[in-house]
Design a protein around this motif. Structure first.
Motif, PDB file in Angstrom:
ATOM      1  N   ARG A 116     -15.021   1.350  -0.352  1.00 28.09           N
ATOM      2  CA  ARG A 116     -15.153   1.115   1.098  1.00 28.09           C
ATOM      3  C   ARG A 116     -14.479  -0.191   1.515  1.00 28.09           C
ATOM      4  O   ARG A 116     -14.168  -0.380   2.690  1.00 28.09           O
ATOM      5  CB  ARG A 116     -16.635   1.122   1.497  1.00 28.09           C
ATOM      6  CG  ARG A 116     -17.212   2.544   1.458  1.00 28.09           C
ATOM      7  CD  ARG A 116     -18.329   2.710   2.474  1.00 28.09           C
ATOM      8  NE  ARG A 116     -18.692   4.116   2.595  1.00 28.09           N
ATOM      9  CZ  ARG A 116     -19.909   4.602   2.316  1.00 28.09           C
ATOM     10  NH1 ARG A 116     -20.869   3.794   1.927  1.00 28.09           N
ATOM     11  NH2 ARG A 116     -20.149   5.883   2.473  1.00 28.09           N
ATOM     12  N   GLY A 117     -14.243  -1.082   0.557  1.00 25.85           N
ATOM     13  CA  GLY A 117     -13.507  -2.300   0.878  1.00 25.85           C
ATOM     14  C   GLY A 117     -12.086  -1.993   1.308  1.00 25.85           C
ATOM     15  O   GLY A 117     -11.524  -2.647   2.174  1.00 25.85           O
ATOM     16  N   ILE A 118     -11.510  -0.967   0.693  1.00 24.87           N
ATOM     17  CA  ILE A 118     -10.123  -0.615   1.033  1.00 24.87           C
ATOM     18  C   ILE A 118     -10.086   0.516   2.063  1.00 24.87           C
ATOM     19  O   ILE A 118      -9.129   0.663   2.807  1.00 24.87           O
ATOM     20  CB  ILE A 118      -9.314  -0.256  -0.259  1.00 24.87           C
ATOM     21  CG1 ILE A 118      -7.807  -0.299  -0.012  1.00 24.87           C
ATOM     22  CG2 ILE A 118      -9.686   1.097  -0.840  1.00 24.87           C
ATOM     23  CD1 ILE A 118      -7.252  -1.680   0.094  1.00 24.87           C
ATOM     24  N   GLN A 119     -11.141   1.333   2.120  1.00 26.50           N
ATOM     25  CA  GLN A 119     -11.215   2.417   3.109  1.00 26.50           C
ATOM     26  C   GLN A 119     -12.633   2.446   3.695  1.00 26.50           C
ATOM     27  O   GLN A 119     -13.496   3.218   3.251  1.00 26.50           O
ATOM     28  CB  GLN A 119     -10.857   3.758   2.446  1.00 26.50           C
ATOM     29  CG  GLN A 119     -10.946   4.985   3.347  1.00 26.50           C
ATOM     30  CD  GLN A 119     -10.265   4.807   4.693  1.00 26.50           C
ATOM     31  OE1 GLN A 119     -10.789   4.163   5.598  1.00 26.50           O
ATOM     32  NE2 GLN A 119      -9.079   5.365   4.821  1.00 26.50           N
ATOM     33  N   ARG A 143      -7.296   4.391  -0.104  1.00 31.26           N
ATOM     34  CA  ARG A 143      -6.986   4.113   1.293  1.00 31.26           C
ATOM     35  C   ARG A 143      -6.627   5.401   2.042  1.00 31.26           C
ATOM     36  O   ARG A 143      -6.943   5.573   3.205  1.00 31.26           O
ATOM     37  CB  ARG A 143      -5.823   3.118   1.356  1.00 31.26           C
ATOM     38  CG  ARG A 143      -5.319   2.810   2.756  1.00 31.26           C
ATOM     39  CD  ARG A 143      -6.299   1.983   3.538  1.00 31.26           C
ATOM     40  NE  ARG A 143      -5.978   1.991   4.970  1.00 31.26           N
ATOM     41  CZ  ARG A 143      -6.746   1.442   5.897  1.00 31.26           C
ATOM     42  NH1 ARG A 143      -7.868   0.849   5.570  1.00 31.26           N
ATOM     43  NH2 ARG A 143      -6.407   1.483   7.156  1.00 31.26           N
ATOM     44  N   PRO A 182      -5.542   1.214  -5.110  1.00 29.13           N
ATOM     45  CA  PRO A 182      -6.012   1.151  -3.717  1.00 29.13           C
ATOM     46  C   PRO A 182      -5.374   2.196  -2.802  1.00 29.13           C
ATOM     47  O   PRO A 182      -6.020   2.669  -1.876  1.00 29.13           O
ATOM     48  CB  PRO A 182      -5.647  -0.272  -3.281  1.00 29.13           C
ATOM     49  CG  PRO A 182      -4.596  -0.721  -4.233  1.00 29.13           C
ATOM     50  CD  PRO A 182      -4.875  -0.028  -5.522  1.00 29.13           C
ATOM     51  N   THR A 183      -4.108   2.538  -3.069  1.00 31.67           N
ATOM     52  CA  THR A 183      -3.414   3.415  -2.125  1.00 31.67           C
ATOM     53  C   THR A 183      -4.099   4.771  -1.997  1.00 31.67           C
ATOM     54  O   THR A 183      -4.299   5.280  -0.898  1.00 31.67           O
ATOM     55  CB  THR A 183      -1.945   3.595  -2.550  1.00 31.67           C
ATOM     56  OG1 THR A 183      -1.363   2.306  -2.671  1.00 31.67           O
ATOM     57  CG2 THR A 183      -1.165   4.389  -1.517  1.00 31.67           C
ATOM     58  N   LEU A 190       0.812  -1.218   0.000  1.00 31.80           N
ATOM     59  CA  LEU A 190       0.000   0.000   0.000  1.00 31.80           C
ATOM     60  C   LEU A 190       0.848   1.271   0.000  1.00 31.80           C
ATOM     61  O   LEU A 190       0.357   2.340   0.334  1.00 31.80           O
ATOM     62  CB  LEU A 190      -0.918   0.017   1.227  1.00 31.80           C
ATOM     63  CG  LEU A 190      -2.305  -0.596   1.089  1.00 31.80           C
ATOM     64  CD1 LEU A 190      -3.114  -0.332   2.346  1.00 31.80           C
ATOM     65  CD2 LEU A 190      -3.057  -0.054  -0.130  1.00 31.80           C
ATOM     66  N   LEU A 212     -10.083  -0.641  -7.057  1.00 32.65           N
ATOM     67  CA  LEU A 212      -9.334  -1.898  -7.021  1.00 32.65           C
ATOM     68  C   LEU A 212      -7.957  -1.724  -7.628  1.00 32.65           C
ATOM     69  O   LEU A 212      -6.984  -2.341  -7.220  1.00 32.65           O
ATOM     70  CB  LEU A 212     -10.083  -3.001  -7.795  1.00 32.65           C
ATOM     71  CG  LEU A 212     -11.514  -3.318  -7.379  1.00 32.65           C
ATOM     72  CD1 LEU A 212     -12.063  -4.441  -8.254  1.00 32.65           C
ATOM     73  CD2 LEU A 212     -11.549  -3.716  -5.914  1.00 32.65           C
ATOM     74  N   LEU A 235     -14.754  -5.488   7.988  1.00 34.65           N
ATOM     75  CA  LEU A 235     -13.911  -4.380   7.528  1.00 34.65           C
ATOM     76  C   LEU A 235     -13.344  -3.590   8.698  1.00 34.65           C
ATOM     77  O   LEU A 235     -12.613  -2.618   8.507  1.00 34.65           O
ATOM     78  CB  LEU A 235     -14.722  -3.459   6.610  1.00 34.65           C
ATOM     79  CG  LEU A 235     -14.964  -4.007   5.197  1.00 34.65           C
ATOM     80  CD1 LEU A 235     -15.974  -3.153   4.455  1.00 34.65           C
ATOM     81  CD2 LEU A 235     -13.648  -4.053   4.418  1.00 34.65           C
TER      82      LEU A 235
END
Lengths: 140, 237
Positions: B186-189, B158, B154-155, A36, B151, A96
């Motif tokens: 919302r899956g990543i954040q 996020r 993502p960064t 990330l 997707l 989540l």
């Protein structure tokens, strides 16, 4: 393509650390790159060739990249997992409500340097410059 | 001979992070809310900012720093609303960094500043790595893009606190699925706050502007509390 800016920062940090260590050359720079971090390892390795040329102590320094995958901790399950694909969802229960514990790193982890022996001119000796590691601390 | 030396700061972007921290404490001290707008090129950052500044005119003391690879076109567009605007021409650099923000700040930072907009360079990759001292990053995603952008990048999702889905008037013109886009983001954040806007119809702009004004008020109140020595609020929860 911000990897060139990143590579230039790595070269600057390595060169300055070598100066502080009294070293003549940097042999190897270890950098951890999190999933990330927003940095592409291949692009960074490519940019390194150009970046190191600008710093006298880094001319022949090798860049070693350590890829760190995303890991999350789920308070409900009480465990650390690889998250579900493309998300921070707990790999076990899918919640989540997790905490990212690894994968955000963009750190210079260690340097290997060479010193010139000034007294008798016997040549370079390998040494290691200890680096403090921030972020990416594994969860208990 | 192995001879460990003083440990050095090891984050690669430590120099940027130090400048960003200085900016953040500057805004903290004065109660200025700083909002960083990021998106791919063409998602509508400048147009959203135009509609936003139009509504904020006379209601808040705002300033704008706008980054682009080349030209001053955006600054020209944004300077019609009575707020100080400065263009940062990066000369090809694909993101704003904290040093650029610091260097151009004087042009827009008035003593009574309450709100600072940073319009980043259009790019979903590089701006994600550079902290600019902002309170919140808002990522724009237009309905003419793929709904799988979160997707692929993502960064940046996020690191954003807000997502603005733009060009809602064009929904249906492509296969963009709003629920899917929001779900991916919302899956990543998970904490992402989402607004749905159209700069052509004006839909959602009032809600977005209202949220900004709330943030400005909250930042000012927090700073005044600290100045007045009200104990126990920071970190109370």
């Amino acid at each position: 393509m911000h990897e060139l800016s990143i590579a230039l920062e790595i070269a600057r940090i390595a060169d300055e650390s070598a100066v502080r260590a009294g070293a003549a050359r940097v042999v190897r720079v270890q950098v951890s790159v999190g999933e990330l971090s927003g940095v592409d390892p291949d692009a960074l390795a490519f940019a390194w060739e150009a970046a190191r040329a600008g710093w006298s102590r880094c001319q022949n320094a090798r860049l070693e990249l350590c890829w760190i995958e995303l890991r999350v901790f789920c308070p409900q399950c009480g465990v650390e997992t690889d998250p579900r694909p493309h998300s921070v969802a707990c790999g076990r229960c899918g919640s989540l409500r997790t905490r990212v514990v690894a994968g955000k790193e963009l750190d210079v982890v260690s340097l290997e340097v060479e010193r010139d022996d000034a007294a008798d001119g016997a040549g370079a000796q390998p040494g290691t410059v200890a680096q403090r590691r921030t972020g990416g601390r594994p969860a208990e | 001979m192995t001879q460990p030396t003083e440990p050095v700061r090891s984050r690669v972007l430590s120099r940027n992070d130090e400048l960003a921290a200085a900016l953040r404490s500057r805004w903290q001290r004065r109660g200025v809310f700083c909002l960083n707008l990021v998106s791919s090129p063409g998602a509508g950052k400048t147009t959203l900012l135009e509609r936003t500044l139009e509504r904020l005119s006379g209601r808040v003391k705002a300033g704008v720093l706008v980054g682009d690879l080349a030209t001053e076109r955006d600054a020209e567009r944004l300077s019609r609303f009575g707020f100080p605007v400065r263009q940062i021409v990066t000369g090809g650099v694909c993101h704003l960094d904290a040093a650029m923000v610091t260097a151009h700040l004087e042009a827009v930072d008035r003593p009574d500043l309450e709100l600072l907009f940073l319009e980043n360079v259009g790019n979903l990759v590089c701006p994600a790595s550079y902290d600019l001292g902002q309170d919140v990053s808002a990522v724009l995603l237009s309905t003419t893009e793929g709904d799988d952008k979160p997707l692929k990048y993502p960064t940046i999702f996020r690191r954003s606190g807000v997502m603005v889905v733009t060009k809602m008037d064009l929904l249906g013109a492509s296969d963009f699925d709003v629920d899917r886009a929001v779900g991916h983001a919302r899956g990543i954040q998970p904490g992402l706050r989402v607004f749905f806007t159209s700069c052509r119809t004006g839909a959602g702009i009032d809600e977005w502007t209202h949220w900004i004004l709330q943030q400005v008020e909250a930042k000012r109140a927090a700073t005044e509390e600290v100045a007045a020595g009200v104990p126990g609020r920071a970190g109370a929860d």
